[in-house]
Write an enzyme that holds these catalytic residues in place. Structure first.
Site, PDB file in Angstrom:
ATOM      1  N   LYS A  13       0.832  -1.214   0.000  1.00 21.21           N
ATOM      2  CA  LYS A  13       0.000   0.000   0.000  1.00 21.21           C
ATOM      3  C   LYS A  13       0.862   1.257   0.000  1.00 21.21           C
ATOM      4  O   LYS A  13       0.632   2.183  -0.764  1.00 21.21           O
ATOM      5  CB  LYS A  13      -0.922   0.017   1.243  1.00 21.21           C
ATOM      6  CG  LYS A  13      -1.817  -1.210   1.355  1.00 21.21           C
ATOM      7  CD  LYS A  13      -2.694  -1.165   2.593  1.00 21.21           C
ATOM      8  CE  LYS A  13      -1.972  -1.319   3.908  1.00 21.21           C
ATOM      9  NZ  LYS A  13      -1.370  -2.652   4.135  1.00 21.21           N
ATOM     10  N   ARG A  87     -10.196  -0.027   8.043  1.00 25.92           N
ATOM     11  CA  ARG A  87      -9.575  -1.292   8.360  1.00 25.92           C
ATOM     12  C   ARG A  87     -10.550  -2.293   8.924  1.00 25.92           C
ATOM     13  O   ARG A  87     -10.186  -3.383   9.279  1.00 25.92           O
ATOM     14  CB  ARG A  87      -8.513  -1.046   9.392  1.00 25.92           C
ATOM     15  CG  ARG A  87      -7.155  -1.402   8.809  1.00 25.92           C
ATOM     16  CD  ARG A  87      -6.181  -1.109   9.862  1.00 25.92           C
ATOM     17  NE  ARG A  87      -4.909  -1.659   9.671  1.00 25.92           N
ATOM     18  CZ  ARG A  87      -3.924  -1.060   9.029  1.00 25.92           C
ATOM     19  NH1 ARG A  87      -4.118   0.054   8.396  1.00 25.92           N
ATOM     20  NH2 ARG A  87      -2.745  -1.614   9.011  1.00 25.92           N
ATOM     21  N   ARG A 126      11.738  -5.077   5.349  1.00 24.13           N
ATOM     22  CA  ARG A 126      11.433  -3.670   5.071  1.00 24.13           C
ATOM     23  C   ARG A 126      12.267  -2.732   5.928  1.00 24.13           C
ATOM     24  O   ARG A 126      12.540  -2.992   7.091  1.00 24.13           O
ATOM     25  CB  ARG A 126       9.960  -3.380   5.352  1.00 24.13           C
ATOM     26  CG  ARG A 126       9.677  -1.857   5.297  1.00 24.13           C
ATOM     27  CD  ARG A 126       8.240  -1.507   5.303  1.00 24.13           C
ATOM     28  NE  ARG A 126       7.523  -2.109   6.396  1.00 24.13           N
ATOM     29  CZ  ARG A 126       6.210  -2.147   6.461  1.00 24.13           C
ATOM     30  NH1 ARG A 126       5.498  -1.616   5.492  1.00 24.13           N
ATOM     31  NH2 ARG A 126       5.614  -2.712   7.480  1.00 24.13           N
ATOM     32  N   ARG A 159      10.911  -0.683  11.230  1.00 26.16           N
ATOM     33  CA  ARG A 159       9.756  -0.289  12.023  1.00 26.16           C
ATOM     34  C   ARG A 159       9.634  -1.181  13.251  1.00 26.16           C
ATOM     35  O   ARG A 159       9.916  -2.366  13.185  1.00 26.16           O
ATOM     36  CB  ARG A 159       8.489  -0.418  11.167  1.00 26.16           C
ATOM     37  CG  ARG A 159       7.897   0.903  10.764  1.00 26.16           C
ATOM     38  CD  ARG A 159       6.842   0.779   9.713  1.00 26.16           C
ATOM     39  NE  ARG A 159       5.674  -0.009  10.092  1.00 26.16           N
ATOM     40  CZ  ARG A 159       4.599  -0.150   9.345  1.00 26.16           C
ATOM     41  NH1 ARG A 159       4.545   0.473   8.166  1.00 26.16           N
ATOM     42  NH2 ARG A 159       3.595  -0.881   9.722  1.00 26.16           N
ATOM     43  N   ARG A 170      -0.436  -8.835  13.572  1.00 32.71           N
ATOM     44  CA  ARG A 170      -0.966  -7.944  12.524  1.00 32.71           C
ATOM     45  C   ARG A 170      -1.672  -8.752  11.439  1.00 32.71           C
ATOM     46  O   ARG A 170      -2.718  -8.350  10.937  1.00 32.71           O
ATOM     47  CB  ARG A 170       0.177  -7.115  11.907  1.00 32.71           C
ATOM     48  CG  ARG A 170       0.658  -6.007  12.841  1.00 32.71           C
ATOM     49  CD  ARG A 170       2.018  -5.487  12.435  1.00 32.71           C
ATOM     50  NE  ARG A 170       2.017  -4.858  11.122  1.00 32.71           N
ATOM     51  CZ  ARG A 170       3.117  -4.710  10.371  1.00 32.71           C
ATOM     52  NH1 ARG A 170       4.286  -5.138  10.814  1.00 32.71           N
ATOM     53  NH2 ARG A 170       3.023  -4.135   9.191  1.00 32.71           N
TER      54      ARG A 170
END
Ligand code: AP5
Ligand code: MG
Ligand code: ZN
Length: 213
Positions: A13, A87, A126, A159, A170
């Site tokens: 996203k 969400r 990431r 992160r 998650r």
């Protein structure tokens, strides 16, 4: 046209939003980024959000909805992308009300489809720029200089919620709360599913085509 982008954690996203902003001048509204900015600025909102984000749970609807409403009040006529909001179905219903009050509309709800096997390595690999938010990956999109952002020279970090145990929560939260949005937007005739398991440029070309560009 205004759009919303949704999909699992790591579906791309943020990456696709970055391309839409750069190449088609969209305004990106990422609730995750807004929360991370609030945490960085040590605000009360940031403190509330962090306690949920660190566990991989959703921040309460009332908090998120109020925050998005405020952003949508200050658009200055720009086309926007909602990245990571709504969400769950309650947020989607609230969004519908806010948009109609503000005489705004979402043209398409773009679902980025990525098989779960691909998500874990995308998330653990990431890295993000602390200053400008640019998104990298240690294997598929490394920075030229380790730990330094290509665009702004800022510090590139991992992160907090990209640790394996938090990722598991998650993904579970996504399956329970967010995946039902596919049906929700399908019934409104706005759902567009895009194969997100290709390189970012190819995915972007498909999204562009869906936007008629
Ligand atoms: P948020 O920041 O929205 O996180 P997320 O939904 O988990 O999604 P990500 O940002 O992790 O993934 P992405 O889809 O943006 O992927 P990216 O492009 O970075 O939310 C964080 C937290 O905030 C939530 O857990 C929650 O607590 C809270 N929150 C946020 N919104 C909320 C809401 N509405 N309500 C309640 N709580 C909320 O890509 C990932 C990696 O893959 C990168 O390294 C990238 O380089 C790589 N990659 C991307 N595309 C490709 C590709 N095509 N091929 C190969 N690699 C790729
Ligand atoms: Mg993101
Ligand atoms: Zn940067």
């Amino acid at each position: 046209m205004n759009i919303l982008l949704f999909g699992a954690p790591g579906a791309g996203k943020g990456t696709q939003s970055e391309l839409l902003v750069k190449k088609l001048s969209f305004l990106q509204i990422s609730t995750g980024d807004l929360f991370r900015a609030a945490i960085k600025n040590k605000t009360a909102l940031g403190q509330t959000a962090q306690s949920y984000m660190d566990k991989g749970e959703l921040v309460p609807d009332s908090v998120v909805i109020g925050m998005v409403d405020e952003v949508l009040a200050n658009l200055n006529g720009k086309n926007f992308i909602l990245d990571g909001f709504p969400r769950n179905v309650a947020q989607a219903e609230a969004l519908g009300k806010i948009l109609s009050q503000r005489q705004l509309e979402i043209g398409k709800a773009v679902f980025l489809e990525v098989p779960s096997e691909a998500l874990l390595s995308r998330l653990t690999g990431r890295r993000v720029c602390k200053s400008c938010g640019a998104v990298y990956h240690i294997a598929s999109k490394p920075t030229h200089k380790t730990g330094v952002c290509d665009s702004c020279g800022g510090e590139v970090i991992q992160r907090n919620d990209d640790k394996e145990d938090v990722i598991a929560t998650r993904l579970k939260t996504y399956a329970e709360s967010t995946a039902p949005l596919k049906q929700y937007y399908k019934s409104l005739g706005k759902l567009v599913a895009v194969d997100g398991d290709r390189n970012s440029e190819e995915v972007f070309v498909s999204i562009k085509a869906e936007l008629g560009k």
